[in-house]
Design an enzyme around this catalytic site. Structure first.
Site, PDB file in Angstrom:
ATOM      1  N   GLU A 182     -28.408 -17.702  -3.811  1.00 54.80           N
ATOM      2  CA  GLU A 182     -28.735 -16.296  -4.159  1.00 54.80           C
ATOM      3  C   GLU A 182     -29.439 -15.494  -3.063  1.00 54.80           C
ATOM      4  O   GLU A 182     -30.766 -16.003  -2.706  1.00 54.80           O
ATOM      5  CB  GLU A 182     -29.314 -16.137  -5.485  1.00 54.80           C
ATOM      6  CG  GLU A 182     -29.523 -14.788  -5.900  1.00 54.80           C
ATOM      7  CD  GLU A 182     -29.579 -14.670  -7.425  1.00 54.80           C
ATOM      8  OE1 GLU A 182     -29.952 -13.505  -7.716  1.00 54.80           O
ATOM      9  OE2 GLU A 182     -29.884 -15.306  -8.061  1.00 54.80           O
ATOM     10  N   ASP A 224     -26.629 -21.900 -17.835  1.00 54.79           N
ATOM     11  CA  ASP A 224     -28.280 -21.922 -17.164  1.00 54.79           C
ATOM     12  C   ASP A 224     -29.066 -22.593 -18.205  1.00 54.79           C
ATOM     13  O   ASP A 224     -29.230 -22.036 -19.478  1.00 54.79           O
ATOM     14  CB  ASP A 224     -28.831 -20.566 -16.791  1.00 54.79           C
ATOM     15  CG  ASP A 224     -28.265 -19.826 -15.626  1.00 54.79           C
ATOM     16  OD1 ASP A 224     -28.095 -20.496 -14.682  1.00 54.79           O
ATOM     17  OD2 ASP A 224     -28.084 -18.583 -15.517  1.00 54.79           O
TER      18      ASP A 224
END
Length: 272
Positions: free
Chosen positions: A190, A91
């Site tokens: 998500e 990330d």
């Protein structure tokens, strides 16, 4: 070697695409350190995400926002040293790519050069298009992340399911297509409705990995501390807990303390 892993020596973006094409689900978990990454890799996990969730589970922060680029590189470097087979994505943390494509490129290049990672992940759609294109033009594989984007938690104000309203759902679908058009090799979705996630997976040709996005996507990801039951407070509906390591570790430590206090450890055979 796990019986569950595909017969692939080294997972690449090409192999992940092939897995989607033939309908083989992609397994993905987070890792932040050498020991855990080695276990996941030997078990046959396809993708390891060095997630900014390290901010929560490793550093004890309430959100993912405080973790720095240097800290993410540190975690990624530790993970890479343990991995032989899995594809490792890192990330890019909050504040290291938003609003400035030059900074985004610098951040991505630092991650790749200093850690040896195989790709980066970024949250957002049309807002970060320029940064995505710039990073991809440097030859760095990029994975998108749509739906609940934890780096934007203060904008949303809640960790609730995203894209339930038609307008947000339309934007998410169009952002997914945009990320594919830009050249992203995959997308994480998500906490969005299962039906919408299914539609995204059908309408884009790149792999779509879900977390709280239902079963009709190309793979699943969970935070390793959550699925192993190390973290106790976090129990959303989408989490399936595969072990209770919190209980096991607490018991083991309790037994150790008892043996030390009771003078039964170490015994003669454990001494020199």
């Amino acid at each position: 070697m796990s019986i569950h892993q595909s017969n692939i020596k080294k997972v690449t973006t090409h192999q992940l695409q092939e897995m989607k094409n033939r309908g083989e689900k992609i397994s993905m978990l987070t890792a932040y350190d050498f020991s855990m990454a080695g276990i996941l890799d030997k078990a046959g996990i396809d993708v390891i995400l060095v997630g900014d969730s390290a901010s929560n589970v490793m550093a004890g922060n309430e959100t993912t926002l405080p973790i720095t680029l240097d800290q993410m590189i540190y975690h990624a470097t530790s993970v890479i040293k343990a991995v032989d087979r899995a594809f490792v994505i890192v990330d890019i943390p909050f504040g290291s790519y938003q609003g400035n494509s030059s900074e985004a490129l610098r951040s991505a290049i630092r991650i790749m050069k200093e850690s040896g990672a195989h790709g980066v992940k970024m949250e957002g759609g049309s807002e970060i298009k320029e940064s995505v294109i710039r990073i991809l033009s440097a030859g760095v594989p990029v994975m998108g992340h749509l739906g609940l984007t934890p780096q934007s938690i203060f904008k949303f104000g809640t960790y609730t399911v995203r894209a339930k309203e038609e307008q947000e759902a339309k934007k998410l679908l169009s952002d997914a297509k945009l990320l594919e058009d830009c050249g992203c090799f995959g997308i994480v979705l998500e906490k969005i409705p299962s039906e919408l996630a299914s539609r995204v997976a059908e309408e884009v040709s790149i792999p779509v990995i879900g977390i709280g996005a239902g079963p009709h996507v190309d793979g699943q990801v969970l935070v390793v501390h959550d699925m192993l039951g190390i973290t106790q407070e976090f129990k959303p509906r989408f989490l399936r807990q595969y072990a209770d390591l919190n209980e096991s570790i607490t018991q083991a430590v309790g037994n150790y303390i008892k043996d030390v206090k009771g003078k039964s450890f170490p015994n003669e055979s454990e001494s020199y």
